[in-house]
Design a protein around this motif. Structure first.
Motif: not given
Length: 113
Positions: A82-91, A32-34, A40-41
């Motif tokens: 859409l931009a999907m930007i890594p935000a640390g870990g699986n987020s 799973a990813i966040e 909203l998360r």
């Protein structure tokens, strides 16, 4: 990375990730990813086929967010990228991007994050 919102007859179904980005950002042991969608998360599960030929992130809350952004009009069913930007870990942070942010010939990278 640049991803595409998937739209079918009745609405959005999720977000499609390119095969190269799947290999780069999504280890096979991650179930799973966040996603950070504005304030909203949400946690989205990844189906086993995600790493083969079905790299789509699906979640009803994600679809509702895509609808709320009005990413396509009634006349044209081609959603904006859409931009999907890594935000640390699986987020990852997800946001709409303008065409001007996409460099020519490099569809999976952004000039501004």
């Amino acid at each position: 990375m640049v991803v595409k919102a998937k739209y079918k007859h009745s609405g959005f179904t999720g977000v499609q990730v390119g095969a190269q980005d799947v290999r780069r950002y999504f280890p096979r042991d991650v179930g799973a990813i966040e996603l950070q969608l504005d304030h909203l998360r949400i946690e989205c599960g990844l189906q086993p086929g995600f790493w083969q030929d079905d790299a789509e992130i699906r979640d009803p809350r994600l679809c509702a967010w895509l609808e709320s952004k009005r990413l396509c009009t009634d006349r044209v069913r081609t959603p904006v990228p859409l931009a999907m930007i890594p935000a640390g870990g699986n987020s990852f942070k997800l946001r709409p991007i303008a065409r001007s942010e996409r460099p020519a010939g490099r569809p999976n990278e952004l000039t501004a994050a």
